[in-house]
Design a protein around this motif. Structure first.
Motif, PDB file in Angstrom:
ATOM      1  N   HIS A 111       0.808  -1.221   0.000  1.00 41.65           N
ATOM      2  CA  HIS A 111       0.000   0.000   0.000  1.00 41.65           C
ATOM      3  C   HIS A 111       0.842   1.273   0.000  1.00 41.65           C
ATOM      4  N   GLU A 112       2.176   1.143   0.181  1.00 39.72           N
ATOM      5  CA  GLU A 112       3.006   2.314   0.418  1.00 39.72           C
ATOM      6  C   GLU A 112       2.894   3.369  -0.674  1.00 39.72           C
ATOM      7  N   ALA A 113       2.998   2.980  -1.935  1.00 43.04           N
ATOM      8  CA  ALA A 113       2.970   3.962  -3.029  1.00 43.04           C
ATOM      9  C   ALA A 113       1.663   4.750  -3.013  1.00 43.04           C
ATOM     10  N   GLU A 114       0.542   4.048  -2.901  1.00 41.59           N
ATOM     11  CA  GLU A 114      -0.766   4.708  -2.883  1.00 41.59           C
ATOM     12  C   GLU A 114      -0.904   5.628  -1.667  1.00 41.59           C
ATOM     13  N   LEU A 115      -0.426   5.173  -0.507  1.00 39.47           N
ATOM     14  CA  LEU A 115      -0.535   5.977   0.716  1.00 39.47           C
ATOM     15  C   LEU A 115       0.317   7.240   0.622  1.00 39.47           C
ATOM     16  N   LEU A 116       1.541   7.128   0.112  1.00 33.98           N
ATOM     17  CA  LEU A 116       2.406   8.297  -0.028  1.00 33.98           C
ATOM     18  C   LEU A 116       1.811   9.295  -1.023  1.00 33.98           C
ATOM     19  N   GLN A 117       1.271   8.794  -2.126  1.00 31.60           N
ATOM     20  CA  GLN A 117       0.666   9.683  -3.114  1.00 31.60           C
ATOM     21  C   GLN A 117      -0.548  10.394  -2.523  1.00 31.60           C
ATOM     22  N   HIS A 118      -1.334   9.672  -1.710  1.00 29.36           N
ATOM     23  CA  HIS A 118      -2.499  10.286  -1.062  1.00 29.36           C
ATOM     24  C   HIS A 118      -2.054  11.360  -0.067  1.00 29.36           C
ATOM     25  N   LEU A 119      -1.052  11.047   0.756  1.00 34.14           N
ATOM     26  CA  LEU A 119      -0.544  12.031   1.712  1.00 34.14           C
ATOM     27  C   LEU A 119      -0.076  13.292   0.991  1.00 34.14           C
ATOM     28  N   HIS A 120       0.659  13.095  -0.100  1.00 33.81           N
ATOM     29  CA  HIS A 120       1.219  14.217  -0.851  1.00 33.81           C
ATOM     30  C   HIS A 120       0.115  15.069  -1.480  1.00 33.81           C
ATOM     31  N   ALA A 121      -0.895  14.412  -2.043  1.00 36.95           N
ATOM     32  CA  ALA A 121      -1.948  15.124  -2.765  1.00 36.95           C
ATOM     33  C   ALA A 121      -2.981  15.765  -1.835  1.00 36.95           C
ATOM     34  N   ALA A 122      -3.301  15.089  -0.731  1.00 39.62           N
ATOM     35  CA  ALA A 122      -4.445  15.524   0.076  1.00 39.62           C
ATOM     36  C   ALA A 122      -4.093  16.070   1.462  1.00 39.62           C
ATOM     37  N   HIS A 123      -2.849  15.877   1.905  1.00 42.75           N
ATOM     38  CA  HIS A 123      -2.517  16.276   3.280  1.00 42.75           C
ATOM     39  C   HIS A 123      -1.256  17.142   3.349  1.00 42.75           C
ATOM     40  N   GLY A 124      -1.035  17.953   2.305  1.00 44.55           N
ATOM     41  CA  GLY A 124       0.148  18.808   2.271  1.00 44.55           C
ATOM     42  C   GLY A 124       0.237  19.754   3.452  1.00 44.55           C
ATOM     43  N   GLU A 125      -0.894  20.333   3.838  1.00 41.87           N
ATOM     44  CA  GLU A 125      -0.891  21.280   4.952  1.00 41.87           C
ATOM     45  C   GLU A 125      -0.517  20.590   6.257  1.00 41.87           C
ATOM     46  N   ALA A 148       8.928  22.961   1.186  1.00 40.33           N
ATOM     47  CA  ALA A 148       7.976  21.945   0.740  1.00 40.33           C
ATOM     48  C   ALA A 148       8.257  20.675   1.535  1.00 40.33           C
ATOM     49  N   VAL A 149       7.226  20.058   2.071  1.00 40.41           N
ATOM     50  CA  VAL A 149       7.377  18.822   2.848  1.00 40.41           C
ATOM     51  C   VAL A 149       6.725  17.699   2.049  1.00 40.41           C
ATOM     52  N   VAL A 150       7.555  16.759   1.588  1.00 46.20           N
ATOM     53  CA  VAL A 150       7.078  15.686   0.711  1.00 46.20           C
ATOM     54  C   VAL A 150       7.313  14.341   1.390  1.00 46.20           C
TER      55      VAL A 150
END
Length: 200
Positions: A111-125, A148-150
């Protein structure tokens, strides 16, 4: 590039190739002779970030064909592990064949790739608030420059982020979970706890 790869119970790698590939031809022609081979693996962060390669690994050993175990037009090759070496975000080290055999996959690996992409796209703040957990000096720098925090890596033990300044400078920070998570449900709780701590 193998079409698929898996690890057997003895720590050997099973690699599926097209039947007409050079690797299959070499293994088939070698027959009783030992054919040495090296499998190189590159781990690339699934989000866009500077210095995107997270790690490299090499597994070397002896390659043989395993007839009759693959679908039509394909051949299964067995790489008997002789040596393994990993150089990644956590450091560089040799891995003994027994360690390689006994290693268990991280429960989040699928699940890591999907979770990281979700964090990056939806939880930047929320990711940006993690600066508050880095200590006074780093937190002051974050407030002044807003890097920028990625998110770059996630496993059962914690989250690694890369903070990138406008001038191109980057550094990583890792946030450990209070205890290892066993699944995505426990991960959600751990991430909620982490963001709550950063918000206060």
């Amino acid at each position: 590039m193998p079409l698929s790869r898996s690890v057997g119970p003895d720590g050997d790698l099973f690699l599926e190739f097209p039947a007409d590939s050079p690797a299959v031809r070499a293994a088939t022609h070698a027959q009783d002779d030992e054919l040495t081979a090296v499998l190189e693996i590159t781990d690339v962060a699934p989000v866009s970030v500077p210095h995107r390669i997270r790690g490299r690994a090499r597994v070397s050993g002896w390659l043989t064909s395993v007839p009759g175990m693959a679908g039509p037009g394909r051949m299964l090759l067995r790489l008997e592990t002789g040596e393994a070496y990993v150089d990644d975000l956590w450091g560089a080290q040799a891995v003994e064949p027994e360690e390689f055999r006994d290693a268990a996959a991280d429960p989040l690996v699928g699940h890591e790739a999907e979770l990281l992409q979700h964090l990056h796209a939806a939880h930047g703040e929320q990711l940006g608030t993690l600066c508050g957990l880095l200590g006074e000096r780093a937190a002051a720098d974050c407030a002044a420059h807003r890097p920028a925090v990625v998110p770059v890596a996630l496993d059962r033990l914690g989250l690694r982020v890369r903070l990138c300044e406008r001038d191109g400078g980057c550094f990583d920070a890792r946030f450990e979970f209070p205890e290892p998570v066993r699944d995505v449900v426990e991960l959600r709780h751990a991430m909620h706890t982490l963001f709550e701590a950063a918000a206060h």
